[in-house]
Enzyme design. Structure first.
Site, PDB file in Angstrom:
ATOM      1  N   GLU A 176       6.351   8.714   5.467  1.00  0.00           N
ATOM      2  CA  GLU A 176       7.366   8.868   6.511  1.00  0.00           C
ATOM      3  C   GLU A 176       8.744   8.433   6.000  1.00  0.00           C
ATOM      4  O   GLU A 176       9.561   7.901   6.726  1.00  0.00           O
ATOM      5  CB  GLU A 176       6.975   8.080   7.783  1.00  0.00           C
ATOM      6  N   ASN A 223       0.201  11.577  -4.272  1.00  0.00           N
ATOM      7  CA  ASN A 223      -0.292  11.088  -2.996  1.00  0.00           C
ATOM      8  C   ASN A 223      -0.783  12.227  -2.125  1.00  0.00           C
ATOM      9  O   ASN A 223      -0.013  13.141  -1.844  1.00  0.00           O
ATOM     10  CB  ASN A 223       0.819  10.337  -2.248  1.00  0.00           C
ATOM     11  N   GLU A 224      -2.044  12.183  -1.747  1.00  0.00           N
ATOM     12  CA  GLU A 224      -2.638  13.225  -0.894  1.00  0.00           C
ATOM     13  C   GLU A 224      -2.268  14.613  -1.405  1.00  0.00           C
ATOM     14  O   GLU A 224      -1.873  15.483  -0.619  1.00  0.00           O
ATOM     15  CB  GLU A 224      -2.182  13.040   0.559  1.00  0.00           C
ATOM     16  N   GLU A 260      -6.111   4.272   2.551  1.00  0.00           N
ATOM     17  CA  GLU A 260      -5.214   4.190   3.713  1.00  0.00           C
ATOM     18  C   GLU A 260      -6.075   4.124   4.964  1.00  0.00           C
ATOM     19  O   GLU A 260      -6.467   5.151   5.516  1.00  0.00           O
ATOM     20  CB  GLU A 260      -4.301   5.429   3.808  1.00  0.00           C
ATOM     21  N   TYR A 299       4.627   0.694  13.450  1.00  0.00           N
ATOM     22  CA  TYR A 299       3.317   1.268  13.145  1.00  0.00           C
ATOM     23  C   TYR A 299       2.187   0.672  13.979  1.00  0.00           C
ATOM     24  O   TYR A 299       1.025   0.950  13.763  1.00  0.00           O
ATOM     25  CB  TYR A 299       3.015   1.107  11.642  1.00  0.00           C
TER      26      TYR A 299
END
Ligand SMILES: *[C@@H]1O[C@H](CO)[C@@H](O)[C@H](O)[C@H]1NC(C)=O
Ligand SMILES: *[C@@H]1O[C@H](CO)[C@@H](O)[C@H](O)[C@H]1NC(C)=O
Ligand SMILES: *[C@@H]1O[C@H](CO)[C@@H](O)[C@H](O)[C@H]1NC(C)=O
Ligand SMILES: *[C@@H]1O[C@H](CO)[C@@H](O)[C@H](O)[C@H]1NC(C)=O
Ligand SMILES: *[C@@H]1O[C@H](CO)[C@@H](O)[C@H](O)[C@H]1NC(C)=O
Ligand SMILES: *[C@@H]1O[C@H](CO)[C@@H](O)[C@H](O)[C@H]1NC(C)=O
Length: 614
Positions: free
Chosen positions: A84, A142-143, A223, A288
């Site tokens: 984000e 990442n991903e 995560e 968060y």
């Protein structure tokens, strides 16, 4: 930060460090990590140093502090991090080549990655565990399996580059959604494949997905979501502590390793927030709903997770560092200093760039903030005449005025047409705000500004003067404090006002020990804008859309010796013509305002994960 790291300490407390013969690796036969020759399992939490003021992570480099504190580090080095963060951590200047395919074997992209990693990774090498430092593992990309490119040569390039700079010993790994679909393009021979997943799901099934790629070796959720992100105009995400505690228990009962994402979320100061598609920017707070709040405060969730961890590991003795005090400094009166248009030359020292058609932020080499686009009306618009962006090319929000008279707002994906009026030859001014670049998925190439032509009725507008604006530079040189305040006639209460600056000062009261302390700033009656204190850009406020109402103000931004200079850029409508022209410093955050939402959304994880992981 100091406190926060100590809070994290227990997560790593089982790591009794063996100075001689330091090693860290994977024992495939025993399905676990092995540290200094002994089986090892980590229970860890995420912190993004850039979202926590350095004041709160002690006055030195972050990795050194982690080591001094006795923490181990799992480094997620990118180049793409999602998180984000604006453009997922990739710098916007990569878009200078318009056709660049990010996160692929595109040669210009690889060249930039190589240059960056050749600086970053050699600095990391002494901090690797086997070299006497805290870093036990390093994540590559990442991903990647969620990205359309599926370019194995790109992953191979990164693998080679990381090995070149970090050596052969360090454990390199990848993280992907827990399904065969995601691991297909995300995993690569030579990089240990781990997964990520949310609470409330089927832990066994999730780890079976990892087993598909890694038949042997430690189970890892890289995560494990302790909460979730927010978007302006959507409900604040809240995930109950019991849900997370229950799934964490299941993960630990499997003998798996885990990283709590986030352990502390922190703040998107200045312009650093990212966005998702269809275009939804994230707010300034990255709280968060994590176990430690945005300000690092202990929560019920912190204690619930601590209790679960205590069932598997001995918790450290001693007191848990307490929550920091907050102070309600109260109301501060602001004064209108000037409109953006009145001080255009001061904000744009380089002057305008002339162009027949609009240029993007990247073409102007301005990457963040605001740019003013000016042209003149080619004809009389006595009747309301549609000004529109037929290709949805306002990235992301435009505040429109004609000869200083506000006309309305164009917004990406939301408002593509407004009516304007004015005489031929009048200045048409369009202040365009970059609200944060897309951080996830194929829309990462997120150009800002007017990225396609605007039309007035049927005609394409031409002959632009484009002013790059250095508002942060102006704020930092006390520009708005040195202006002569012009006499102005009373402002009518319009539905829109032209974007304008307001200033005021906050004096920290004397006679109270331990001030300044952290605080939150509230914007009663204000609409949308940006705020600076002593030149520090605290971020965007948008109480008119929510869910975030207050912004976090860390104490290190404030001084007690002299008045603190506050500058507010209000883009739409201030309360100053109708009610009190003030902001208020309070001692509690409000990031959970109940608002009119655009649509009723399906439940949190269904909605967000399908968006994120499809
Ligand atoms: C990190 O800490 C360990 C002890 O925990 C120490 O042996 C080592 O020298 C430290 N490394 C650095 C880079 O400070
Ligand atoms: C969880 O997934 C496993 C493996 O796919 C399956 O055997 C089990 O029935 C699932 N449990 C539930 C409660 O759905
Ligand atoms: C623009 O004005 C026209 C004519 O008055 C009106 O029909 C139309 O609804 C207006 N459009 C917008 C977007 O306000
Ligand atoms: C604007 O329109 C002109 C003429 O059709 C075209 O050449 C140009 O590429 C367009 N510019 C943008 C930014 O779309
Ligand atoms: C506030 O601005 C004034 C100029 O008007 C400057 O002299 C002063 O140093 C600034 N204060 C702080 C705390 O930066
Ligand atoms: C947020 O607001 C909702 C609705 O008012 C409430 O149910 C929830 O408990 C609040 N959450 C927090 C963390 O304050």
């Amino acid at each position: 930060g100091w406190k926060k790291l100590q809070c994290l300490f227990f997560l790593f407390c089982f790591c009794v460090q063996n100075v001689a013969g330091r090693s860290f690796g994977i024992d495939y036969d025993s399905n676990c990590f092995v540290k200094d020759g002994k089986p090892f399992r980590y229970i860890s939490g995420s912190i993004h140093y850039s979202r926590v003021p350095s004041y709160y992570w002690k006055d030195q480099y972050f990795l050194q502090l982690a080591n001094d504190t006795g923490l181990l580090v799992i480094l997620r080095a990118g180049p793409y991090i999602c998180a984000e963060w604006d453009m997922g951590g990739l710098p916007a200047w990569l878009l200078e080549k318009k056709s660049v395919v990010l996160r692929s074997s595109d040669s210009d992209y690889l060249e930039a990655v190589e240059r960056w990693m050749s600086v970053l990774l050699p600095k990391m090498r002494p901090y690797l565990y086997q070299n006497g430092g805290p870093i036990i593992m390093v994540q590559v990309e990442n991903e990647y399996g969620s990205y359309f490119a599926c370019d194995y040569n790109y992953l191979r390039f990164l693998l080679k580059l990381f090995r070149l700079h970090l050596g052969d010993e360090v454990v390199l790994f990848t993280t992907d959604g827990a399904s065969q679909f995601h691991l297909k393009c995300g995993a690569l021979q030579g990089l240990y494949a781990t997964v990520d997943f949310a609470p409330g799901g089927n832990v066994t099934a999730a780890f079976l997905a990892q087993r598909n790629s890694e038949p042997k070796g430690p189970l890892v959720n890289s995560e494990f979501y302790t909460g979730w992100l927010d978007h302006w105009g959507h409900r604040h995400s809240v995930v109950p502590a019991q849900t997370i505690a229950k799934t964490l228990n299941e993960i630990l009962a499997c003998g798996a390793n885990v990283n709590l994402y986030m352990f502390i979320g922190g703040t998107n100061f200045a312009y650093w927030n990212g966005a998702n598609m269809p275009y939804m920017p994230q707010p300034t707070s990255y709280d968060y709903d994590a176990p430690l709040s945005e300000a690092g405060d202990l929560t019920e969730k912190y204690f619930a997770l601590r209790e679960v961890i205590g069932m598997y590991k001995q918790l450290p003795e001693g007191l848990i560092p307490p929550t920091t005090p907050k102070f309600a400094y109260g109301k501060v009166c602001l004064q209108k200093a000037s409109t953006v248009l009145e001080v255009l030359d001061g904000l744009s020292p380089s002057g305008p760039v002339r162009s027949t058609y609009p240029l993007t932020f990247v073409e102007l080499k301005q990457y963040f903030g605001y740019v003013l686009y000016r042209t003149t009306l080619p004809k009389n618009c006595v009747e309301p005449t549609p000004l529109s962006s037929p290709l949805n090319g306002v990235h992301d929000r435009a505040y429109v005025s004609v000869n200083g008279v506000p006309q309305g707002i164009l917004e990406r994906d939301k408002s593509l047409k407004i009516n304007i009026t004015g005489q031929a030859g009048a200045n048409l001014d369009i202040l365009v705000e970059n609200m944060g670049r897309v951080n996830f998925g194929r829309y990462n190439n997120d150009f800002k500004g007017l990225v396609s032509n605007l039309t007035l009725a049927q005609d394409i507008l031409v002959g632009w003067e484009i002013y790059p604006l250095d508002i942060d530079g102006a704020v930092n040189s006390d520009f708005f404090y040195l202006l002569d305040h012009p006499k102005r006639s009373a402002v009518k209460a319009l539905s829109y006002e032209v974007p304008a600056f307001y200033t005021g000062t906050l004096s920290i009261p004397g006679g109270i020990p331990d001030l300044p302390q952290d605080t939150y700033v509230n914007f009663p009656g204000w609409t949308k804008g940006q705020i600076w204190i002593n030149g520090f850009n605290l971020g965007r406020y948008w109480p008119a859309r929510g869910p975030q109402l207050t912004l976090y103000v860390p104490r290190n931004v404030l001084v007690a010796s002299v008045p603190n200079n506050i500058t507010v850029l209000e883009l739409e409508r201030s309360p100053c013509s109708t009610q009190a022209c003030e902001i208020e410093f309070v001692d509690e955050p409000n990031i959970n305002a109940t608002l009119q939402h655009e649509t009723d959304k399906p439940p949190l994880f269904v909605r967000e994960l399908s968006m994120k992981h499809l």
